[in-house]
Design a protein around this motif. Structure first.
Motif, mmCIF file in Angstrom:
data_model
loop_
_atom_site.group_PDB
_atom_site.id
_atom_site.type_symbol
_atom_site.label_atom_id
_atom_site.label_comp_id
_atom_site.label_asym_id
_atom_site.label_seq_id
_atom_site.Cartn_x
_atom_site.Cartn_y
_atom_site.Cartn_z
ATOM 1 N N ASP A 153 -57.757 24.027 0.848
ATOM 2 C CA ASP A 153 -59.219 23.935 0.770
ATOM 3 C C ASP A 153 -59.840 24.254 2.128
ATOM 4 O O ASP A 153 -60.826 24.985 2.213
ATOM 5 N N GLY A 154 -59.229 23.735 3.192
ATOM 6 C CA GLY A 154 -59.762 24.019 4.527
ATOM 7 C C GLY A 154 -59.631 25.492 4.875
ATOM 8 O O GLY A 154 -60.546 26.097 5.440
ATOM 9 N N GLU A 180 -55.109 25.752 -3.066
ATOM 10 C CA GLU A 180 -54.506 24.432 -3.253
ATOM 11 C C GLU A 180 -55.485 23.383 -2.722
ATOM 12 O O GLU A 180 -55.459 23.037 -1.538
ATOM 13 N N ASN A 182 -56.277 20.091 -2.103
ATOM 14 C CA ASN A 182 -55.661 18.754 -2.043
ATOM 15 C C ASN A 182 -56.614 17.749 -1.413
ATOM 16 O O ASN A 182 -56.203 16.732 -0.882
ATOM 17 N N TRP A 184 -58.223 17.357 1.230
ATOM 18 C CA TRP A 184 -58.329 17.099 2.672
ATOM 19 C C TRP A 184 -57.840 18.286 3.491
ATOM 20 O O TRP A 184 -56.869 18.945 3.116
ATOM 21 N N ALA A 185 -58.503 18.510 4.589
ATOM 22 C CA ALA A 185 -58.018 19.454 5.597
ATOM 23 C C ALA A 185 -57.966 18.636 6.892
ATOM 24 O O ALA A 185 -59.029 18.268 7.420
#
Ligand SMILES: Cc1ncc(C[n+]2csc(CCOP(=O)(O)OP(=O)(O)O)c2C)c(N)n1
Ligand SMILES: [Mg+2]
Length: 458
Positions: A153-154, A180, A182, A184-185
């Motif tokens: 995502d980040g 993907e 998830n 959090w980055a």
């Protein structure tokens, strides 16, 4: 095309395979964490706990001829593509027996010859243009391959993501991008990273298809990816799949992830992909406790042997540190020029300009907009061409042929009405400057003949 039509159901063995790879992925990483705490790991360990269904379900949809490039949390994909646990153990321990002979301490390795795996690139996003290139190369060579990579995502916030995806879209490359998500980055939650709910929404901006799938449901991940891979192979162009999942540990071993709300971990723990799949296999009578024990024992046996091999392997001899850094004749890179010499000297295109161009890219409502915005009549706003009557007429027709077609507009007329371009950094010798200055002088209101302090105030 419907899912059922495109995606043949997984066989019984394949369904057990998915369990085997997810569990192998989890147990292997569990051991890496323990080795890390014993100070036996040279590089970092980036846990994919809770994300095993993503790596395994997506890569399982590829054929051996296809190509992939994993990111740090895709050890499962490496296992599916045929790497052995010993490759992962030795690599993380920087042993001489590792795929990079101890030159790297994480997962920066691949296999271009047999398994078709491009090594991860740490700069987030950069694998997208690289794998687009792989997809295009496969097409040029007539191999009918699909290329795949993952991005977090980040990582979707990088420039390389945009540049790469735009290239893939424009080239209609047979390329599948797994986003993907998830949540959090590092310590940044997705909601603070992007102002949209679904990262898949970004695909529309590139004119490509997208799908969203529950990343903790391995069968759904596989089926969605398999359909995408098949469509891609059939020439539909790139596809972006957003898998919604959760990073169940910190970014790496140093990070206790205390910034993640406990309730969030609890929610996702209840969605654990392996536990869910175990229930699925049981509910569908696809295994029994004996079969599960057999698979688990096989995994433990393989990991025991490979971990032992890695721990007993030597570190690289010091003198190899300087070897293999630069190519010393190990690769022969020669261009294969296939075009005849007269084609390239001087450069000439083998393409005939036969494309149909609908409107030459013009903004047809130019005049209307100009009036709306209160521009003076006869003066078009900058950067928007004024169209001649003939041109407007021809554009409103069905289709205008390209420069070689008979409907080509009288370009002279258009040019006459387009305001002078004001180039950046123009100098006093620029003809447009001189003409514009003359215009301005003519338009200027009469000058006051009294100095300001003698003018009457109103
Ligand atoms: C271009 C670039 N910027 C920053 C980094 C440093 N970095 C490494 S991992 C990471 C976080 C990535 O988060 P995400 O893309 O969501 O992947 P995840 O770690 O969640 O799998 C960052 C910022 C990098 N490797 N590359
Ligand atoms: Mg992330």
């Amino acid at each position: 095309m419907s899912n059922q039509k495109m995606t043949p159901a997984l066989t019984h063995d394949q369904k057990l395979d998915l369990y085997y790879f997810m569990q192998l992925n989890r147990q292997l990483e569990d051991r890496l964490v323990r080795l890390f705490r014993q100070n036996k790991i040279v590089g970092g360990v980036y846990s994919s706990l809770g994300q095993e269904a993503v790596s395994v379900g997506t890569s399982y949809a590829l054929e051996p001829r296809d190509w992939l490039a994993p990111m740090i949390r895709n050890i499962g994909a490496l296992l599916v593509k045929g790497f052995k646990p010993r490759d992962i153990f030795t690599q993380h321990m920087a042993k001489f027996t590792s795929p990079t002979h101890g030159k790297d301490g994480t997962s920066h390795f691949g296999d271009l010859k047999v398994r078709h795996v491009v090594s991860p690139i740490s700069m987030l996003g950069d694998l997208i243009p690289v794998m687009t290139g792989v997809a295009m190369a496969g097409r040029y060579l007539g191999q009918n391959i699909v290329a795949m990579t993952w991005i977090g995502d980040g990582g979707t916030s990088t420039g390389a993501f945009h540049e790469g995806l735009n290239l893939a879209a424009q080239q209609r490359a047979p390329f599948v991008l797994i986003v993907e998500n998830n949540q959090w980055a590092y310590s940044t939650p997705v909601a603070r990273q992007v102002p949209i709910k679904n990262l898949a929404d970004r695909a529309a901006a590139y004119g490509i298809a997208s799908k969203i799938v529950d990343g903790n449901n391995v069968v759904a991940v596989y089926e969605t990816t398999k359909t995408a891979v098949d469509e891609c192979r059939a020439g539909r162009g790139p596809i972006l799949i957003e898998v919604k999942t959760m990073r169940m540990k910190g970014h790496a071993q140093h990070d206790p992830a205390e910034y993640v709300p406990k309730a969030m971990f609890d929610y996702w723990k209840a969605q654990d992909p392996i536990a869910r799949y175990e229930s699925y296999l049981t509910e569908h009578n696809l295994w029994d406790p004996k079969k599960k024990s057999e698979i688990d024992a096989r995994i433990e046996h393989e990991l025991d042997a490979d971990q032992k091999f890695a721990e007993e392997s030597p570190l690289p001899p010091a003198e190899t540190a300087e070897q293999g850094v630069y190519c010393e004749g190990c690769h022969t890179i020669e261009a294969e020029w296939r075009r005849p010499k007269q084609d390239v000297m001087p450069p000439a295109s083998s393409e005939v300009a036969v494309w149909k161009v609908a409107d030459f890219g013009a903004f047809v409502k130019t005049q209307a907009v100009a009036t709306q915005h209160g521009n003076r009549p006869g003066h078009a706003p900058r950067h928007e061409p004024v169209l001649s009557a003939e041109k407007k007429e021809s554009i409103s027709g069905d289709e205008v042929a390209g420069p070689t077609g008979k409907n080509q507009p009288a370009t002279g007329d258009v040019a006459a009405q387009v305001p002078l371009r004001v180039p950046f950094g123009r100098g006093p010798k620029d003809r447009s400057v001189e003409l514009e200055r003359r215009d301005k002088v003519a338009e200027r209101p009469p000058r006051h003949n009294k100095p300001p302090h003698k003018r009457r105030r109103r």
